[in-house]
Design a protein around this motif. Structure first.
Motif, PDB file in Angstrom:
ATOM      1  N   LYS A   5       0.816  -1.214   0.000  1.00 20.10           N
ATOM      2  CA  LYS A   5       0.000   0.000   0.000  1.00 20.10           C
ATOM      3  C   LYS A   5       0.850   1.264   0.000  1.00 20.10           C
ATOM      4  O   LYS A   5       0.382   2.317  -0.411  1.00 20.10           O
ATOM      5  CB  LYS A   5      -0.944   0.008   1.193  1.00 20.10           C
ATOM      6  N   GLU A   6       2.091   1.179   0.467  1.00 20.53           N
ATOM      7  CA  GLU A   6       2.939   2.361   0.580  1.00 20.53           C
ATOM      8  C   GLU A   6       4.272   2.146  -0.122  1.00 20.53           C
ATOM      9  O   GLU A   6       4.779   1.034  -0.175  1.00 20.53           O
ATOM     10  CB  GLU A   6       3.207   2.683   2.052  1.00 20.53           C
ATOM     11  N   LYS A   7       4.839   3.246  -0.612  1.00 19.71           N
ATOM     12  CA  LYS A   7       6.135   3.155  -1.278  1.00 19.71           C
ATOM     13  C   LYS A   7       7.305   3.329  -0.325  1.00 19.71           C
ATOM     14  O   LYS A   7       8.456   3.177  -0.723  1.00 19.71           O
ATOM     15  CB  LYS A   7       6.228   4.152  -2.429  1.00 19.71           C
ATOM     16  N   THR A   8       7.024   3.585   0.946  1.00 15.41           N
ATOM     17  CA  THR A   8       8.078   3.737   1.937  1.00 15.41           C
ATOM     18  C   THR A   8       8.975   2.500   1.942  1.00 15.41           C
ATOM     19  O   THR A   8       8.496   1.379   2.039  1.00 15.41           O
ATOM     20  CB  THR A   8       7.487   3.948   3.346  1.00 15.41           C
ATOM     21  N   GLY A   9      10.272   2.716   1.786  1.00 14.73           N
ATOM     22  CA  GLY A   9      11.227   1.619   1.797  1.00 14.73           C
ATOM     23  C   GLY A   9      11.322   0.849   0.495  1.00 14.73           C
ATOM     24  O   GLY A   9      12.029  -0.157   0.421  1.00 14.73           O
ATOM     25  N   LEU A  10      10.619   1.311  -0.534  1.00 15.93           N
ATOM     26  CA  LEU A  10      10.636   0.633  -1.827  1.00 15.93           C
ATOM     27  C   LEU A  10      11.936   0.959  -2.550  1.00 15.93           C
ATOM     28  O   LEU A  10      12.262   2.111  -2.775  1.00 15.93           O
ATOM     29  CB  LEU A  10       9.439   1.088  -2.664  1.00 15.93           C
ATOM     30  N   SER A  11      12.703  -0.070  -2.894  1.00 18.82           N
ATOM     31  CA  SER A  11      13.972   0.134  -3.591  1.00 18.82           C
ATOM     32  C   SER A  11      13.806  -0.180  -5.073  1.00 18.82           C
ATOM     33  O   SER A  11      12.855  -0.835  -5.482  1.00 18.82           O
ATOM     34  CB  SER A  11      15.065  -0.738  -2.973  1.00 18.82           C
ATOM     35  N   MET A  12      14.727   0.288  -5.850  1.00 15.93           N
ATOM     36  CA  MET A  12      14.709   0.058  -7.292  1.00 15.93           C
ATOM     37  C   MET A  12      15.986  -0.630  -7.701  1.00 15.93           C
ATOM     38  O   MET A  12      17.023  -0.402  -7.088  1.00 15.93           O
ATOM     39  CB  MET A  12      14.579   1.382  -8.053  1.00 15.93           C
ATOM     40  N   PRO A  13      15.936  -1.447  -8.717  1.00 14.54           N
ATOM     41  CA  PRO A  13      14.760  -1.780  -9.511  1.00 14.54           C
ATOM     42  C   PRO A  13      13.901  -2.846  -8.835  1.00 14.54           C
ATOM     43  O   PRO A  13      14.348  -3.521  -7.910  1.00 14.54           O
ATOM     44  CB  PRO A  13      15.377  -2.330 -10.796  1.00 14.54           C
ATOM     45  N   GLN A  14      12.685  -2.978  -9.339  1.00 18.30           N
ATOM     46  CA  GLN A  14      11.800  -4.081  -8.995  1.00 18.30           C
ATOM     47  C   GLN A  14      11.562  -4.831 -10.294  1.00 18.30           C
ATOM     48  O   GLN A  14      11.146  -4.240 -11.294  1.00 18.30           O
ATOM     49  CB  GLN A  14      10.484  -3.591  -8.390  1.00 18.30           C
ATOM     50  N   ILE A  15      11.839  -6.133 -10.292  1.00 18.71           N
ATOM     51  CA  ILE A  15      11.884  -6.903 -11.530  1.00 18.71           C
ATOM     52  C   ILE A  15      10.910  -8.077 -11.465  1.00 18.71           C
ATOM     53  O   ILE A  15      10.822  -8.767 -10.438  1.00 18.71           O
ATOM     54  CB  ILE A  15      13.323  -7.410 -11.782  1.00 18.71           C
ATOM     55  N   PHE A  16      10.210  -8.283 -12.574  1.00 22.59           N
ATOM     56  CA  PHE A  16       9.235  -9.358 -12.693  1.00 22.59           C
ATOM     57  C   PHE A  16       9.552 -10.206 -13.915  1.00 22.59           C
ATOM     58  O   PHE A  16       9.995  -9.689 -14.943  1.00 22.59           O
ATOM     59  CB  PHE A  16       7.820  -8.789 -12.866  1.00 22.59           C
TER      60      PHE A  16
END
Length: 91
Positions: free
Chosen positions: A62-73
């Motif tokens: 629900k939140e982008k807090t702490g979201l690192s990049m990249p995110q890979i699928f």
């Protein structure tokens, strides 16, 4: 098809994002790169909130807090970041 969410290098240099694209190219894996930013200002990159919302939904967050990049699928399978991509076994 591999999908990489990350920073567009014209707005923010993200070495893991660049490395993920290079890795896919070197391994002959087609990928779709989706930038999570659409500009920058004096405070840094400007996030594309529609892309962030899409990514959070794919991650079940629900939140982008702490979201690192990249995110890979890989298709619908979440691989993780660049470190996880290097060790990922494509089916």
């Amino acid at each position: 098809m591999v999908t990489i969410y990350g920073y567009d290098e014209q707005f923010h240099k993200c070495v893991p994002c660049l490395n993920a694209k290079r890795f896919c190219t070197a391994k002959g894996k087609d990928y779709n790169f989706i930038s999570v930013v659409n500009g920058k200002d004096e405070n840094g990159p400007i996030f594309d909130e529609s892309v962030i919302s899409e990514l959070l939904a794919r991650l079940g967050r629900k939140e982008k807090t702490g979201l690192s990049m990249p995110q890979i699928f890989d298709g619908d399978t979440h691989i993780g970041g660049f470190s996880e991509l290097r060790g990922y076994s494509f089916g």
